[in-house]
Motif scaffolding. Structure first.
Motif, PDB file in Angstrom:
ATOM      1  N   LEU A  15       0.848  -1.194   0.000  1.00  0.00           N
ATOM      2  CA  LEU A  15       0.000   0.000   0.000  1.00  0.00           C
ATOM      3  C   LEU A  15       0.884   1.245   0.000  1.00  0.00           C
ATOM      4  N   PRO A  16       0.816   2.069  -1.048  1.00  0.00           N
ATOM      5  CA  PRO A  16       0.043   1.888  -2.283  1.00  0.00           C
ATOM      6  C   PRO A  16       0.613   0.758  -3.141  1.00  0.00           C
ATOM      7  N   PRO A  17      -0.084   0.391  -4.219  1.00  0.00           N
ATOM      8  CA  PRO A  17       0.336  -0.777  -5.009  1.00  0.00           C
ATOM      9  C   PRO A  17       1.758  -0.706  -5.551  1.00  0.00           C
ATOM     10  N   ASN A  18       2.269   0.501  -5.766  1.00  0.00           N
ATOM     11  CA  ASN A  18       3.628   0.634  -6.312  1.00  0.00           C
ATOM     12  C   ASN A  18       4.680   0.844  -5.224  1.00  0.00           C
ATOM     13  N   ALA A  19       4.329   0.584  -3.967  1.00  0.00           N
ATOM     14  CA  ALA A  19       5.230   0.882  -2.848  1.00  0.00           C
ATOM     15  C   ALA A  19       6.570   0.160  -2.974  1.00  0.00           C
ATOM     16  N   ARG A  20       6.549  -1.060  -3.457  1.00  0.00           N
ATOM     17  CA  ARG A  20       7.782  -1.846  -3.494  1.00  0.00           C
ATOM     18  C   ARG A  20       8.668  -1.495  -4.688  1.00  0.00           C
ATOM     19  N   SER A  21       8.130  -0.747  -5.631  1.00  0.00           N
ATOM     20  CA  SER A  21       8.936  -0.361  -6.796  1.00  0.00           C
ATOM     21  C   SER A  21       9.405   1.092  -6.728  1.00  0.00           C
ATOM     22  N   MET A  22       9.059   1.797  -5.658  1.00  0.00           N
ATOM     23  CA  MET A  22       9.502   3.182  -5.512  1.00  0.00           C
ATOM     24  C   MET A  22      11.020   3.237  -5.340  1.00  0.00           C
ATOM     25  N   THR A  23      11.604   4.359  -5.749  1.00  0.00           N
ATOM     26  CA  THR A  23      13.051   4.523  -5.639  1.00  0.00           C
ATOM     27  C   THR A  23      13.386   5.797  -4.872  1.00  0.00           C
ATOM     28  N   ILE A  24      14.585   5.839  -4.345  1.00  0.00           N
ATOM     29  CA  ILE A  24      15.044   7.029  -3.621  1.00  0.00           C
ATOM     30  C   ILE A  24      15.073   8.237  -4.551  1.00  0.00           C
ATOM     31  N   SER A  25      15.491   8.023  -5.791  1.00  0.00           N
ATOM     32  CA  SER A  25      15.637   9.139  -6.738  1.00  0.00           C
ATOM     33  C   SER A  25      14.314   9.844  -7.019  1.00  0.00           C
ATOM     34  N   GLU A  26      13.198   9.126  -6.898  1.00  0.00           N
ATOM     35  CA  GLU A  26      11.890   9.742  -7.133  1.00  0.00           C
ATOM     36  C   GLU A  26      11.587  10.842  -6.123  1.00  0.00           C
ATOM     37  N   PHE A  27      12.193  10.775  -4.952  1.00  0.00           N
ATOM     38  CA  PHE A  27      11.876  11.716  -3.878  1.00  0.00           C
ATOM     39  C   PHE A  27      13.065  12.603  -3.508  1.00  0.00           C
ATOM     40  N   SER A  28      14.171  12.466  -4.219  1.00  0.00           N
ATOM     41  CA  SER A  28      15.392  13.185  -3.838  1.00  0.00           C
ATOM     42  C   SER A  28      15.220  14.699  -3.902  1.00  0.00           C
ATOM     43  N   ARG A  29      14.442  15.187  -4.865  1.00  0.00           N
ATOM     44  CA  ARG A  29      14.253  16.636  -4.981  1.00  0.00           C
ATOM     45  C   ARG A  29      13.463  17.215  -3.815  1.00  0.00           C
ATOM     46  N   GLN A  30      12.707  16.368  -3.130  1.00  0.00           N
ATOM     47  CA  GLN A  30      11.901  16.835  -2.001  1.00  0.00           C
ATOM     48  C   GLN A  30      12.658  16.756  -0.676  1.00  0.00           C
ATOM     49  N   CYS A  31      13.904  16.322  -0.720  1.00  0.00           N
ATOM     50  CA  CYS A  31      14.664  16.100   0.515  1.00  0.00           C
ATOM     51  C   CYS A  31      15.489  17.311   0.937  1.00  0.00           C
TER      52      CYS A  31
END
Length: 325
Positions: A15-31
């Motif tokens: 949960l959500p369905p794509n939780a296991r395929s998420m990557t660090i790079s997808e959120f790096s700009r928000q860090c």
């Protein structure tokens, strides 16, 4: 059905369905400039699990001009029961940045976020028994990291276990049950939106006496009893401080659980602080600005307390040595 599929109900890595395929790079700009990296280790039973790691240094420009060695501080983070680590990184980064304002003295923080088995890119399926093995493996990895990086330093390290929701249960499990003498001592527990134990949560989620679910606790395979763990923790030589942070409008955990755990700490003579983030829901504490401030303040307070205790012990040692001669 509830008994048979309890692990699938308690642990929600999809949960959500794509939780296991998420990557660090997808959120790096928000860090906000805080950099994270993934590392992989073996759990005690050989299961491959993932860690998210970040480091940040803090120097007290307001205080003394001492340029001595920085105190190494390790924060081992235990997430809640849903999703994965990457979407949590922006808020965790916000707390690391907040620590720069809250920390006094020369401190180097290393945050290690544990991805439980079955979550994100970690292998196998989640269970309390398995995640306890993962937790112990992560603490051993942190201890090894410290010994490799700080072979020469005489500054005592500080180790903090920070859990959120179900992660509080795993944090207190680790603090209560770890027996490895080679591990770093645990100096503090930060418990964010904790509950007392799984049995109490079963009653809270199913309060109607005519429902059978609340009576199924003898068949639970996941007990996660922080209330009982606190007594075991207090019986150890190293007594960590406990910092409880609850949501003012927590829709899952009953409002008295924080109070019960705080009083439990007092009963077993553990140093404890209890904070409430007004208006925060169960998963809202770390997201809110005030919540970030309280968590960062709790971590900084834990570090200061550990440093003071270490300094007191260092002063006592010469006196003990002199009395033996």
């Amino acid at each position: 059905m509830l008994v048979l599929f309890q692990n699938a109900i308690i642990y929600n890595p999809f949960l959500p369905p794509n939780a296991r395929s998420m990557t660090i790079s997808e959120f790096s700009r928000q860090c906000g400039g805080v950099e994270w990296k993934e590392d992989r280790i073996k759990s005690l039973d050989g299961t491959e699990i993932a860690l998210c790691i970040s480091e940040i240094s803090c120097g007290d420009e307001r205080g003394s001009s001492s340029k001595g060695p920085k105190t190494p501080v390790y924060i081992l983070y235990f997430q809640g029961n849903a999703s994965s680590l990457p979407p949590r990184l922006p808020d965790l980064s916000g707390i690391l940045r907040q620590l720069k304002a809250e920390t006094k003295g020369q401190v180097h923080y290393t945050m290690i976020c544990l991805s439980y088995r079955g979550y994100w890119t970690s292998h196998d399926r989640p269970s309390e028994k398995g995640i306890d093995l993962d937790s112990e493996a992560a603490l051993r990895w942190v201890s090894k990291l410290h010994h490799e990086k700080h072979k020469e330093t005489q500054v005592a390290p500080v180790t903090i276990l920070w859990g959120q929701s179900i992660g509080c249960g795993f944090a207190t499990n680790l603090a209560a049950k770890t027996q490895d003498a080679g591990n770093l001592p645990i100096n503090a527990l930060v418990l964010e939106t904790p509950f007392t134990n799984t049995r109490a949560m079963l009653t809270a989620l199913y309060p109607q006496k005519w429902l059978p679910y609340r009576y199924l606790w003898p068949f639970l395979r996941n007990h996660l009893d922080s209330w009982a763990n606190l007594e075991l923790i207090a019986a150890k030589g190293q007594k960590p401080g406990v910092y409880i942070v609850e949501g003012g409008k927590d829709e899952l955990v009953p409002s008295d659980h924080g109070d019960i755990l705080y009083r439990r700490c007092q009963d077993v003579q553990l140093h404890a602080e209890w904070h409430t983030v007004r208006g925060a829901l169960h998963n809202d504490v770390m997201v809110r600005r005030h919540g970030k401030h309280i968590i960062a303040q709790s971590i900084a307070s834990a570090v200061s307390r550990a440093q003071e205790l270490s300094a007191d012990q260092a002063q006592c040692l010469p006196g003990l040595a002199k009395s033996k001669t």
